[in-house]
Design a protein around this motif. Structure first.
Motif, PDB file in Angstrom:
ATOM      1  N   UNK A 300      -1.444 -10.494  -1.896  1.00  0.00           N
ATOM      2  CA  UNK A 300      -0.686  -9.260  -2.063  1.00  0.00           C
ATOM      3  C   UNK A 300      -1.608  -8.060  -2.243  1.00  0.00           C
ATOM      4  N   UNK A 301      -2.668  -8.248  -3.026  1.00  0.00           N
ATOM      5  CA  UNK A 301      -3.606  -7.144  -3.242  1.00  0.00           C
ATOM      6  C   UNK A 301      -4.224  -6.671  -1.940  1.00  0.00           C
ATOM      7  N   UNK A 302      -4.436  -7.605  -0.999  1.00  0.00           N
ATOM      8  CA  UNK A 302      -5.016  -7.233   0.289  1.00  0.00           C
ATOM      9  C   UNK A 302      -4.126  -6.276   1.070  1.00  0.00           C
ATOM     10  N   UNK A 303      -2.834  -6.273   0.760  1.00  0.00           N
ATOM     11  CA  UNK A 303      -1.937  -5.348   1.453  1.00  0.00           C
ATOM     12  C   UNK A 303      -2.339  -3.894   1.200  1.00  0.00           C
ATOM     13  N   UNK A 304      -2.949  -3.639   0.043  1.00  0.00           N
ATOM     14  CA  UNK A 304      -3.424  -2.285  -0.239  1.00  0.00           C
ATOM     15  C   UNK A 304      -4.477  -1.836   0.748  1.00  0.00           C
ATOM     16  N   UNK A 305      -5.394  -2.753   1.109  1.00  0.00           N
ATOM     17  CA  UNK A 305      -6.409  -2.430   2.113  1.00  0.00           C
ATOM     18  C   UNK A 305      -5.776  -2.282   3.494  1.00  0.00           C
ATOM     19  N   UNK A 306      -4.805  -3.118   3.815  1.00  0.00           N
ATOM     20  CA  UNK A 306      -4.132  -2.990   5.110  1.00  0.00           C
ATOM     21  C   UNK A 306      -3.478  -1.616   5.236  1.00  0.00           C
ATOM     22  N   UNK A 307      -2.867  -1.159   4.149  1.00  0.00           N
ATOM     23  CA  UNK A 307      -2.235   0.161   4.177  1.00  0.00           C
ATOM     24  C   UNK A 307      -3.280   1.265   4.356  1.00  0.00           C
ATOM     25  N   UNK A 308      -4.430   1.137   3.692  1.00  0.00           N
ATOM     26  CA  UNK A 308      -5.518   2.107   3.843  1.00  0.00           C
ATOM     27  C   UNK A 308      -6.013   2.174   5.288  1.00  0.00           C
ATOM     28  N   UNK A 309      -6.042   1.015   5.956  1.00  0.00           N
ATOM     29  CA  UNK A 309      -6.597   0.942   7.308  1.00  0.00           C
ATOM     30  C   UNK A 309      -5.594   1.331   8.382  1.00  0.00           C
ATOM     31  N   UNK A 321       2.580  11.679  -1.877  1.00  0.00           N
ATOM     32  CA  UNK A 321       1.799  11.677  -3.121  1.00  0.00           C
ATOM     33  C   UNK A 321       2.266  10.565  -4.049  1.00  0.00           C
ATOM     34  N   UNK A 322       2.494   9.388  -3.446  1.00  0.00           N
ATOM     35  CA  UNK A 322       3.027   8.257  -4.208  1.00  0.00           C
ATOM     36  C   UNK A 322       2.452   6.943  -3.663  1.00  0.00           C
ATOM     37  N   UNK A 323       1.380   6.406  -4.255  1.00  0.00           N
ATOM     38  CA  UNK A 323       0.789   5.161  -3.769  1.00  0.00           C
ATOM     39  C   UNK A 323       1.751   3.974  -3.813  1.00  0.00           C
ATOM     40  N   UNK A 324       2.822   4.070  -4.638  1.00  0.00           N
ATOM     41  CA  UNK A 324       3.797   2.974  -4.714  1.00  0.00           C
ATOM     42  C   UNK A 324       4.478   2.726  -3.369  1.00  0.00           C
ATOM     43  N   UNK A 325       4.400   3.696  -2.464  1.00  0.00           N
ATOM     44  CA  UNK A 325       5.037   3.541  -1.154  1.00  0.00           C
ATOM     45  C   UNK A 325       4.128   2.841  -0.152  1.00  0.00           C
ATOM     46  N   UNK A 326       2.903   2.476  -0.548  1.00  0.00           N
ATOM     47  CA  UNK A 326       1.935   1.911   0.401  1.00  0.00           C
ATOM     48  C   UNK A 326       2.466   0.652   1.070  1.00  0.00           C
TER      49      UNK A 326
END
Length: 539
Positions: A300-309, A321-326
């Motif tokens: 699940x944590x890897x999804x944060x990197x997928x969203x960044x990429x 302006x809401x990282x919760x939407x990543x």
């Protein structure tokens, strides 16, 4: 709400309605003679076997915090967000040691809450009250975090607006949750957890296998994330984060992991799930089996990197302006609409299960350790249950206040804030199941010091979007590093309790009466008949 995504919303509403039906139907599942007893309404009859307990504790521990807040933290800061993975690994040995002993003594004496045990162990209603109020307070931001998860997916599905129109779906979700929790008690989240965990595992497996292939592979994901995190944050002028922790973040990372591991099993909702087990060995088995969820947590944590990429997702998060939407935006971008609706349902249902257990746990604390202990000591079991049902509704209202009143740009702070408070009950609860060396008044003084220091320090932290309670890390006195406020407060707590215990023993101050015996901590339930035993062990 002009851009509502009909397919996604329809599938989301379908699953939401389905689990609501299951929640109401749960009132008849394995029901005893009556639900008007806290053992039945609040602990599911204390009869769950390994299978049900695994799903219940999994649904209890792995929440919207896991699905939304952890990837959002990785998206916002990179490797720092990964402190949640080692903390889960550290916590389960603590569960293995503390859980069976707490289950045994609670089963022997009929304890329903953590504060019941503390009161009986140390002969102090005041210490029990302190533990109860702390548990209730810690539940508020944690329940709020679950509602933030629901709000995030509703936003991405186009259910937006201003004022009442924006928050109405959240109120409806709250009302449904409140209704079937009131009716069915702990049986409702126990049954719903089967649906929740199935949806989550399906979503994560598909996401980890499918999304990387769609956006260029893992190499591209990590390269793009590193490049994006290295860019200066407009609010601070410093890089947002990195793929590995730095000398500046080692202490913060380590103290977040260790402090959170101390909190995990002493949260009231976690203990509630454990005390619902039918036998002592059920707790031991689950302490060995539950780390399987930690693997899912890492994915699940890897999804944060997928969203960044994914540029479209990163731009959408920056615009809102809401990282919760990543994660919701990532799913909406990568999946076809029908599967996005399924994934959003996983997040929504994943928020309902723990929110229900948390509200039950908090209401049981109030009923047993405030109402019955101080106001109505002769209350009948039915009266206790009615009070607990009503308070469970008020607890959810309190959580809504947190949702509407606190900044949600980094909602993981809601969970960490609860951790600051609940860790201060660790000496009385987790250490208390092994030794009664600490003096009851020393424990109360240590708790007060930890609570005051932790709350005041957290209040004094700020973020670019919030003046107070903006972070859960701060400078550690005398050390010169920043760390998790909960762990610093815990050290002060233990130090004060230890020093005062020695002093109070020298002064021969009364130490209260321990109503437990050493044999209580290894006791098991009476052996049921063979047919019933087979049922309990199977479910």
């Amino acid at each position: 709400m002009k851009d509502v995504k009909g397919i996604e919303l329809t599938i989301f509403v379908f699953f939401f309605a389905a689990v609501t039906v299951v929640g109401f139907a749960a009132a008849r599942w394995r029901r005893g003679q009556t639900l008007m007893h806290l053992d039945e309404w609040g602990l599911g009859g204390r009869s769950f076997g390994t299978f049900v307990t695994w799903f219940l504790l999994g649904g209890d521990l792995y929440t919207a915090y896991t699905f939304v807040a952890v990837p959002a933290a990785v998206f916002a800061g990179g490797a720092m967000g990964y402190w949640s993975v080692p903390y889960a690994a550290i916590a389960y040995p603590i569960v293995f040691l503390v859980g069976p002993r707490l289950w045994s003594v609670s089963h022997r004496h009929g304890y329903v809450t953590t504060a019941d045990f503390v009161r009986g162990r140390f002969g102090s209603r005041g210490l029990g009250l302190a533990v109860a109020l702390t548990g209730i307070l810690a539940m508020m931001p944690y329940i709020a975090l679950q509602l933030v998860g629901i709000q995030a997916v509703l936003t991405v599905m186009g259910v937006t607006g201003s004022g009442l129109a924006r928050d109405l779906p959240l109120f409806i979700a709250f009302a449904l949750l409140a209704a079937y929790t009131y009716t069915s008690g702990l049986r409702a989240p126990a049954l719903i957890s089967f649906v929740k965990d199935t949806l989550i595992y399906l979503t994560i497996i598909v996401a980890v296998l499918y999304i990387p292939s769609k956006i260029g592979g893992w190499g591209h994901i990590f390269d793009a994330s590193q490049a994006s995190l290295a860019k200066p944050n407009p609010a601070t002028g410093k890089p947002s984060g990195s793929l590995i922790t730095t000398n500046m973040t080692h202490w913060a990372y380590g103290t977040l992991a260790l402090g959170s591991s101390l909190a995990l099993f002493i949260y009231p909702h976690t203990v509630t799930g454990a005390l619902a087990a039918g036998r002592r060995d059920v707790i031991r088995r689950n302490a060995a089996l539950l780390p399987a969820y930690s693997l899912v947590l890492g994915f699940l944590a890897l999804l944060g990197y997928m969203a960044r990429a994914t540029p479209e997702v990163a731009q959408g998060v920056a615009k809102a302006k809401n990282p919760q939407l990543a994660v919701p935006l990532l799913f909406d971008h990568a999946f076809p609409q029908w599967f996005t609706g399924l994934a959003f349902a996983a997040i929504g249902v994943g928020a309902l299960v723990p929110a229900a257990i948390m509200s039950i746990a908090a209401s049981n604390l109030f009923t047993r350790n405030v109402y019955t202990a101080f106001l109505r000591p002769d209350a009948s079991p039915a009266e206790e249950t009615r009070v607990s049902q009503l308070v469970s509704l008020l607890v959810k209202i309190g959580a809504l206040v947190f949702v509407l009143g606190f900044d949600k740009s980094l909602a993981i702070n809601l969970q960490l804030l609860g951790g600051i408070w609940v860790v201060q009950t660790f000496p009385a609860l987790a250490i208390g199941v092994f030794t009664r060396w600490f003096h009851r008044w020393a424990l109360l003084a240590g708790w007060a010091v930890g609570m005051v220091y932790g709350t005041w320090t957290a209040y004094g932290t700020s973020s670019p979007t919030q003046k107070h309670f903006g972070q859960s890390i701060a400078d550690i006195p005398f050390v010169g590093h920043t760390g998790y406020i909960a762990l610093t407060a815990f050290v002060f707590n233990i130090a004060v309790a230890a020093v005062l215990t020695v002093l109070f023993r020298l002064l021969a101050l009364p130490d209260g009466t321990d109503e437990t015996a050493s044999s209580d901590y290894t006791a098991d339930a009476p052996e049921p008949p063979a047919r019933e035993r087979k049922t309990l062990e199977g479910v």
